[in-house]
Design a protein around this motif. Structure first.
Motif, mmCIF file in Angstrom:
data_model
loop_
_atom_site.group_PDB
_atom_site.id
_atom_site.type_symbol
_atom_site.label_atom_id
_atom_site.label_comp_id
_atom_site.label_asym_id
_atom_site.label_seq_id
_atom_site.Cartn_x
_atom_site.Cartn_y
_atom_site.Cartn_z
ATOM 1 N N PRO A 232 0.814 -1.230 0.000
ATOM 2 C CA PRO A 232 0.000 0.000 0.000
ATOM 3 C C PRO A 232 0.838 1.265 0.000
ATOM 4 N N TRP A 233 2.048 1.189 0.544
ATOM 5 C CA TRP A 233 2.903 2.372 0.535
ATOM 6 C C TRP A 233 3.471 2.625 -0.854
ATOM 7 N N GLU A 234 4.068 1.636 -1.441
ATOM 8 C CA GLU A 234 4.707 1.815 -2.731
ATOM 9 C C GLU A 234 3.699 2.059 -3.848
ATOM 10 N N ARG A 235 2.482 1.564 -3.675
ATOM 11 C CA ARG A 235 1.484 1.694 -4.728
ATOM 12 C C ARG A 235 1.159 3.153 -5.036
ATOM 13 N N TRP A 236 1.161 4.004 -4.026
ATOM 14 C CA TRP A 236 0.828 5.427 -4.263
ATOM 15 C C TRP A 236 1.866 6.355 -3.638
ATOM 16 N N PHE A 237 2.072 6.255 -2.339
ATOM 17 C CA PHE A 237 2.958 7.200 -1.654
ATOM 18 C C PHE A 237 4.380 7.140 -2.192
ATOM 19 N N GLY A 238 4.898 5.934 -2.378
ATOM 20 C CA GLY A 238 6.263 5.801 -2.875
ATOM 21 C C GLY A 238 6.443 6.434 -4.234
ATOM 22 N N LYS A 239 5.457 6.244 -5.112
ATOM 23 C CA LYS A 239 5.537 6.815 -6.453
ATOM 24 C C LYS A 239 5.464 8.338 -6.417
ATOM 25 N N VAL A 240 4.638 8.871 -5.542
ATOM 26 C CA VAL A 240 4.514 10.329 -5.452
ATOM 27 C C VAL A 240 5.790 10.939 -4.886
ATOM 28 N N ILE A 241 6.371 10.298 -3.892
ATOM 29 C CA ILE A 241 7.634 10.802 -3.336
ATOM 30 C C ILE A 241 8.735 10.768 -4.391
ATOM 31 N N ASP A 242 8.761 9.709 -5.189
ATOM 32 C CA ASP A 242 9.734 9.639 -6.281
ATOM 33 C C ASP A 242 9.525 10.781 -7.271
ATOM 34 N N LEU A 243 8.265 11.077 -7.574
ATOM 35 C CA LEU A 243 7.948 12.186 -8.475
ATOM 36 C C LEU A 243 8.445 13.506 -7.900
ATOM 37 N N ILE A 244 8.220 13.714 -6.619
ATOM 38 C CA ILE A 244 8.670 14.937 -5.943
ATOM 39 C C ILE A 244 10.182 15.086 -6.053
ATOM 40 N N GLU A 245 10.895 14.001 -5.843
ATOM 41 C CA GLU A 245 12.354 14.059 -5.887
ATOM 42 C C GLU A 245 12.864 14.267 -7.311
ATOM 43 N N ARG A 246 12.261 13.609 -8.276
ATOM 44 C CA ARG A 246 12.746 13.709 -9.660
ATOM 45 C C ARG A 246 12.539 15.104 -10.239
ATOM 46 N N TYR A 247 11.443 15.748 -9.859
ATOM 47 C CA TYR A 247 11.133 17.056 -10.433
ATOM 48 C C TYR A 247 11.313 18.196 -9.436
ATOM 49 N N ASP A 248 11.886 17.896 -8.286
ATOM 50 C CA ASP A 248 12.155 18.928 -7.280
ATOM 51 C C ASP A 248 10.899 19.735 -6.955
ATOM 52 N N VAL A 249 9.797 19.027 -6.705
ATOM 53 C CA VAL A 249 8.533 19.674 -6.340
ATOM 54 C C VAL A 249 8.682 20.286 -4.950
ATOM 55 N N SER A 250 8.292 21.538 -4.812
ATOM 56 C CA SER A 250 8.599 22.289 -3.592
ATOM 57 C C SER A 250 7.530 22.212 -2.515
ATOM 58 N N GLN A 251 6.300 21.847 -2.887
ATOM 59 C CA GLN A 251 5.208 21.871 -1.917
ATOM 60 C C GLN A 251 4.174 20.814 -2.301
ATOM 61 N N THR A 252 3.630 20.140 -1.302
ATOM 62 C CA THR A 252 2.624 19.112 -1.551
ATOM 63 C C THR A 252 1.461 19.293 -0.594
ATOM 64 N N ALA A 253 0.248 19.243 -1.116
ATOM 65 C CA ALA A 253 -0.967 19.326 -0.306
ATOM 66 C C ALA A 253 -1.746 18.024 -0.477
ATOM 67 N N VAL A 254 -2.180 17.456 0.638
ATOM 68 C CA VAL A 254 -2.916 16.199 0.632
ATOM 69 C C VAL A 254 -4.318 16.447 1.169
ATOM 70 N N LEU A 255 -5.327 16.070 0.403
ATOM 71 C CA LEU A 255 -6.712 16.176 0.853
ATOM 72 C C LEU A 255 -6.966 15.116 1.920
ATOM 73 N N ASP A 256 -7.717 15.484 2.950
ATOM 74 C CA ASP A 256 -7.930 14.535 4.045
ATOM 75 C C ASP A 256 -9.351 13.983 4.089
ATOM 76 N N ASN A 257 -10.088 14.099 2.978
ATOM 77 C CA ASN A 257 -11.434 13.537 2.932
ATOM 78 C C ASN A 257 -11.327 12.011 2.904
#
Length: 264
Positions: A232-257
């Motif tokens: 469950p971690w690698e399926r979504w969170f791991g991929k998003v973190i990789d995206l953040i690192e590859r493109y140097d994304v500066s800010q992330t907002a997560v909806l809590d619904n």
């Protein structure tokens, strides 16, 4: 909550009513209350605001251009001037390229409305508050209406401080089952990376302006089993973190619904 404070908290409002800024409101997905977040939930903390500003499609953009919303723009400017938030990231007409949001029939009108809002704020905010106010161009990073490009919606470098994306289903290798048989509106990493590369080309910092792990905590999903993505971690969170690192994304907002988090 007193031991934790995010860099920024996210709220939504619409230009016509500006609900959810100085008083709590519920648009249908939970309470929106900007002042409550800054002044009550995180008092004394250096917390910014990330505001999703709904413009109501082409109809709303035309009203802005025709000066019918100037009183509303003035109220928004007053709010930005006196907020206690340490910074404000204003997502003007968020997810402008979402075909279901009403801007795609006339992107030029969206551009003109975006530009007018930015000019209005820059002409009225104090230098100190203007420095704290960032204007965000937020793509939904999924399929657009046929034949439309990102440039068709771009207001120009002088009007855009940040470029944002939404990240929901795009990281999954399977189709979202949200479409018409020809287009999977859930999108893929192709659209996500297109926007991030567009930002690099225009030398703009990036943010994941909206995100949540659709189906990311569902271990029993048929798709996740069929594709061998059972972590469950690698399926979504791991991929998003990789995206953040590859493109140097500066800010992330997560909806809590929680409903969003459960639905694949």
């Amino acid at each position: 909550m007193q031991s934790f404070a995010p860099a920024a908290a996210m709220v939504y409002t619409d230009l016509e009513t500006l609900r959810g800024l100085v008083k709590p409101t519920d648009y249908g997905s939970g309470i929106e209350y900007a002042d409550g977040l800054v002044n009550s939930l995180f008092p004394g903390s250096e917390v910014g605001l990330q505001i999703g500003l709904w413009l109501n499609g082409t109809y709303g953009c035309e009203a802005i251009i025709d000066d019918r919303m100037n009183n509303h723009l003035e109220k928004l400017r007053d709010y930005l001037q006196f907020t206690n938030a340490t910074a404000v990231f204003l997502r003007v007409g968020y997810e402008f390229d979402n075909p279901f949001f009403g801007y795609s029939d006339n992107p030029a009108t969206y551009i003109a409305a975006f530009q007018k809002i930015v000019k209005y704020m820059k002409n009225g905010l104090s230098p100190e508050q203007l420095e704290k106010t960032q204007f965000v161009w937020h793509s939904w990073a999924a399929p657009r209406q046929e034949n439309l490009t990102l440039m068709d919606f771009y207001p120009g470098n002088e009007f855009v401080d940040w470029i944002g994306i939404s990240v929901f289903r795009q990281v999954f290798p399977w189709k979202s089952n949200w479409g018409n048989g020809y287009i999977d509106w859930g999108g893929s990493m192709v659209e996500v990376e297109e926007v991030l590369e567009f930002a690099q080309q225009h030398n703009k910092p990036t943010m994941i302006a909206e995100s949540t792990p659709f189906g990311g905590i569902n271990l029993n999903s048929t798709d996740s089993v069929n594709y061998g993505e059972i972590d469950p971690w690698e399926r979504w969170f791991g991929k998003v973190i990789d995206l953040i690192e590859r493109y140097d994304v500066s800010q992330t907002a997560v909806l809590d619904n929680p409903e969003d988090a459960r639905n694949p």
